[in-house]
Design an enzyme around this catalytic site. Structure first.
Site, PDB file in Angstrom:
ATOM      1  N   LYS A 247      31.905  43.754  24.211  1.00 26.23           N
ATOM      2  CA  LYS A 247      30.873  42.742  24.412  1.00 26.23           C
ATOM      3  C   LYS A 247      30.664  42.514  25.907  1.00 26.23           C
ATOM      4  O   LYS A 247      31.449  41.877  26.584  1.00 26.23           O
ATOM      5  CB  LYS A 247      31.235  41.408  23.758  1.00 26.23           C
ATOM      6  CG  LYS A 247      29.977  40.588  23.565  1.00 26.23           C
ATOM      7  CD  LYS A 247      30.078  39.121  23.824  1.00 26.23           C
ATOM      8  CE  LYS A 247      30.098  38.450  25.112  1.00 26.23           C
ATOM      9  NZ  LYS A 247      28.907  38.460  25.940  1.00 26.23           N
TER      10      LYS A 247
ATOM     11  N   SER B 267      36.804  33.685  32.504  1.00 22.77           N
ATOM     12  CA  SER B 267      37.327  32.432  33.049  1.00 22.77           C
ATOM     13  C   SER B 267      38.523  31.925  32.223  1.00 22.77           C
ATOM     14  O   SER B 267      38.655  32.239  31.034  1.00 22.77           O
ATOM     15  CB  SER B 267      36.231  31.373  33.045  1.00 22.77           C
ATOM     16  OG  SER B 267      35.786  31.151  31.721  1.00 22.77           O
TER      17      SER B 267
ATOM     18  N   GLU C   8      38.955  28.945  31.245  1.00 21.46           N
ATOM     19  CA  GLU C   8      38.453  28.047  30.207  1.00 21.46           C
ATOM     20  C   GLU C   8      38.079  28.832  28.941  1.00 21.46           C
ATOM     21  O   GLU C   8      38.471  28.453  27.831  1.00 21.46           O
ATOM     22  CB  GLU C   8      37.225  27.342  30.777  1.00 21.46           C
ATOM     23  CG  GLU C   8      36.691  26.228  29.960  1.00 21.46           C
ATOM     24  CD  GLU C   8      35.299  25.843  30.445  1.00 21.46           C
ATOM     25  OE1 GLU C   8      34.940  26.105  31.612  1.00 21.46           O
ATOM     26  OE2 GLU C   8      34.545  25.300  29.614  1.00 21.46           O
TER      27      GLU C   8
ATOM     28  N   GLY D 286      39.162  31.768  28.212  1.00 17.70           N
ATOM     29  CA  GLY D 286      40.412  32.348  27.728  1.00 17.70           C
ATOM     30  C   GLY D 286      41.081  31.429  26.709  1.00 17.70           C
ATOM     31  O   GLY D 286      41.588  31.883  25.679  1.00 17.70           O
TER      32      GLY D 286
ATOM     33  N   GLU E 155      42.808  38.392  31.176  1.00 18.43           N
ATOM     34  CA  GLU E 155      42.796  38.499  32.646  1.00 18.43           C
ATOM     35  C   GLU E 155      41.831  37.428  33.115  1.00 18.43           C
ATOM     36  O   GLU E 155      40.623  37.552  32.919  1.00 18.43           O
ATOM     37  CB  GLU E 155      42.370  39.919  33.040  1.00 18.43           C
ATOM     38  CG  GLU E 155      42.848  40.298  34.425  1.00 18.43           C
ATOM     39  CD  GLU E 155      41.843  39.942  35.477  1.00 18.43           C
ATOM     40  OE1 GLU E 155      41.949  38.804  36.016  1.00 18.43           O
ATOM     41  OE2 GLU E 155      40.956  40.749  35.763  1.00 18.43           O
TER      42      GLU E 155
ATOM     43  N   CYS F 106      38.122  37.987  40.718  1.00 20.26           N
ATOM     44  CA  CYS F 106      39.198  37.094  40.276  1.00 20.26           C
ATOM     45  C   CYS F 106      40.354  37.112  41.270  1.00 20.26           C
ATOM     46  O   CYS F 106      41.101  36.158  41.366  1.00 20.26           O
ATOM     47  CB  CYS F 106      39.660  37.471  38.879  1.00 20.26           C
ATOM     48  SG  CYS F 106      39.956  39.228  38.721  1.00 20.26           S
TER      49      CYS F 106
ATOM     50  N   GLU G 148      38.869  27.326  41.278  1.00 20.41           N
ATOM     51  CA  GLU G 148      38.269  28.643  41.553  1.00 20.41           C
ATOM     52  C   GLU G 148      36.759  28.472  41.757  1.00 20.41           C
ATOM     53  O   GLU G 148      36.075  27.903  40.908  1.00 20.41           O
ATOM     54  CB  GLU G 148      38.520  29.594  40.379  1.00 20.41           C
ATOM     55  CG  GLU G 148      37.978  30.982  40.652  1.00 20.41           C
ATOM     56  CD  GLU G 148      38.283  31.966  39.529  1.00 20.41           C
ATOM     57  OE1 GLU G 148      38.081  31.622  38.363  1.00 20.41           O
ATOM     58  OE2 GLU G 148      38.714  33.090  39.845  1.00 20.41           O
TER      59      GLU G 148
END
Ligand code: ADP
Length: 496
Positions: free
Chosen positions: A193, A247, A249, A251, A268, A302, A399
């Site tokens: 995706k 991100s 969040e 995750g 990741e 990242c 971040e």
């Protein structure tokens, strides 16, 4: 659709029609539901993309399962390796098309797409092409319930099964390679995706995958939004594993959604990496390295070295060096060969980064360079250096995922290690010093998955990569990635 940008013919071909899903070896267009993908340099619509639904995910999972139990399982490891190698060759041969599509979709300079994203993508497939023939088990002497020789016991490695690969928009093609190459090497089938902001290179990759002789259904690509396609994959009972890059969040959403069938999950996620410059470093190299560590890819990485710590004795020189470097970066259209930095990826990302810059000012940071939008079209932001920053400020703690570096001063090693580790993230870090012992000592103490010494952002398919703390679960690349993409089976057989 006619696009006014200058891209190679085959890339223009990708843009000339609506982009469909790849399911079971066939391109499937959504009859009525599309979303646009746009060029962040100017907001121009590049192509219409099929907006996937739960039903599309169901179809893709069924195709992946059939391929897993069918042609893919019958292929020898050596044949799998050959397919991966062929994929690498075909991507390499179409470098220009991929690089142009990546540049217009993400905003990154085409020069960097050509020099970084493409060669790394190709290298990943080549490196992983060597692995199918080397995924071996072992024989294990056992003694707890037996006398020696009563049992013959061994392990073997098997594919986990159907893998859902959900990826971010900052390195779309390379992240697809990071997921697909080890998953396929280990014999899994995949539903990819792509991020909704950047579907173009995945569309071309789908064509190349068919050309390479990957059996139908082994790789499926479903485009669409995270809340629909991504969430459906994460929750799907027919998916055995999710490999996610994005991100922290999201995750967390994925972990929750995966709980139903307790699928395997690797993540990741975000980072707020510390880059530490000691008095005894090569200051010019450190300043340039620190600037590159954060401004590369518009700061949309990242691993971005977004928290710079500089020892007092060289503080002014390093800040000046980083600011000068920022000032000299040529920010411009992604297709201009002179551009070194492009716009951030989207309207939303633009607002996020500008919001952080505003909060930095309000919380007392000093703008040593940058801090503003460039022009009034597209999402261009000046590379920005913030000084007088401290923990407690959002620009230091959170971040940003944009071209913004915060600088803090320190005096001694213990102090800087404590400060560097005072983050919920732990993805990467950098140490700049001419003292070898200190380099190793600090690398040892940093709670981060990768530490670069007198360098930054050095990636290789052989090097394990992943996060401590809230930067992720598991490791990608190298031998370590196969812990994520295989199940180990133990077989015990009586000898008499
Ligand atoms: P960013 O914040 O950098 O845009 P995200 O973490 O939002 O990155 O997105 C990374 C990927 O996760 C994208 O492919 C996105 O569509 C997908 N995604 C977003 N929300 C969800 C969700 N709730 N479940 C699964 N995937 C999601």
């Amino acid at each position: 659709m006619t696009v006014s940008i200058d891209v190679p013919a085959a890339a223009a071909d990708v843009l000339s029609k609506p982009i469909g899903h790849l399911i079971g070896g066939r391109t499937i267009d959504a009859a009525d539901d599309h979303f646009p993908t746009t060029n962040p340099c100017n907001g121009e619509v590049l192509a219409q993309v099929a907006s996937g639904t739960e039903a599309d995910v169901d179809r893709a999972v069924a195709a992946a399962r059939a391929a897993l139990d069918g042609p893919w399982a019958r292929m020898t490891p050596s044949a799998r390796g050959k397919v991966l190698w062929r994929l690498a060759d075909l991507i390499e041969a179409r470098t220009e098309e991929f690089a142009h599509l990546e540049a217009v979709d993400t905003g990154k300079p085409v020069t960097y797409a050509r020099l970084v994203d493409l060669p790394l993508t190709v290298d990943w497939f080549r490196y992983m092409a060597g692995w199918p023939t080397k995924l071996v088990g072992s024989t294990v002497p056992i003694s707890a319930v037996a006398t020696p020789g009563d049992y013959f016991a061994y392990t073997k490695r098997e594919p986990v099964g159907v893998v859902g690969a959900i990826i971010a928009w900052n390195f779309p093609l390379m992240l697809a390679a990071w997921k697909l190459s080890p998953a396929l090497a280990a014999g899994n089938t995949v539903i990819l995706k792509p991020a909704e902001q950047t579907p173009l290179t995945a569309a071309l990759l789908g064509e190349v995958i068919r050309e390479a002789g990957v059996p139908d259904g082994v790789v499926n690509i479903v485009h669409g939004y995270g809340e629909t396609v991504g969430a459906a994959l994460a929750a799907h009972p027919g998916v055995d594993k999710i490999s996610f890059t994005g991100s922290t969040e999201v995750g967390r959403h994925i972990v929750r959604a995966s709980a139903g069938n307790l699928k395997k999950v690797t993540l990741e996620l975000g980072g707020k990496s510390a880059n530490i410059v000691f008095d005894d470093a090569d200051i010019e190299a450190a300043a340039a390295g620190a600037a590159n560590a954060v401004f590369f890819n518009q700061g949309e990485a990242c691993t971005a070295g977004s928290r710079l710590f500089v020892q007092s004795g060289v503080y002014d020189r390093v800040v000046e060096g980083v600011a000068r470097f920022a000032e000299q970066i040529k920010v411009g259209d992604s297709l201009d060969p002179a551009s070194q930095m492009g716009p951030v990826v989207s309207d939303q990302q633009f607002s996020t980064v500008m919001g952080y810059l505003e909060s930095g000012r309000q919380q007392g940071a000093t703008v040593a360079y940058g801090g503003s939008r460039i022009g009034d079209a597209g999402y261009f932001i000046q590379p920005t250096v913030l000084t007088d920053t401290a923990p407690g400020m959002r620009v230091v703690d959170e971040e940003i995922f944009g071209p913004v570096i915060t600088v803090q001063r320190f005096d001694d090693v213990d102090e800087v290690v404590r400060a560097a580790n005072a983050s919920c993230y732990g993805l990467a870090g950098g140490v700049w010093t001419s003292n070898v012992a200190r380099a190793h000592a600090v690398a040892d103490q940093l709670r981060a998955g990768t530490v670069w010494v007198n360098s930054y952002n050095v990636f290789d398919p052989a090097l394990p990569f992943g996060g401590y703390k809230q930067s992720g679960w598991g490791r990608e690349h190298g031998a370590a990635v196969f812990d994520a993409y295989t199940e180990t089976k133990t077989v015990v057989v009586p000898t008499a």
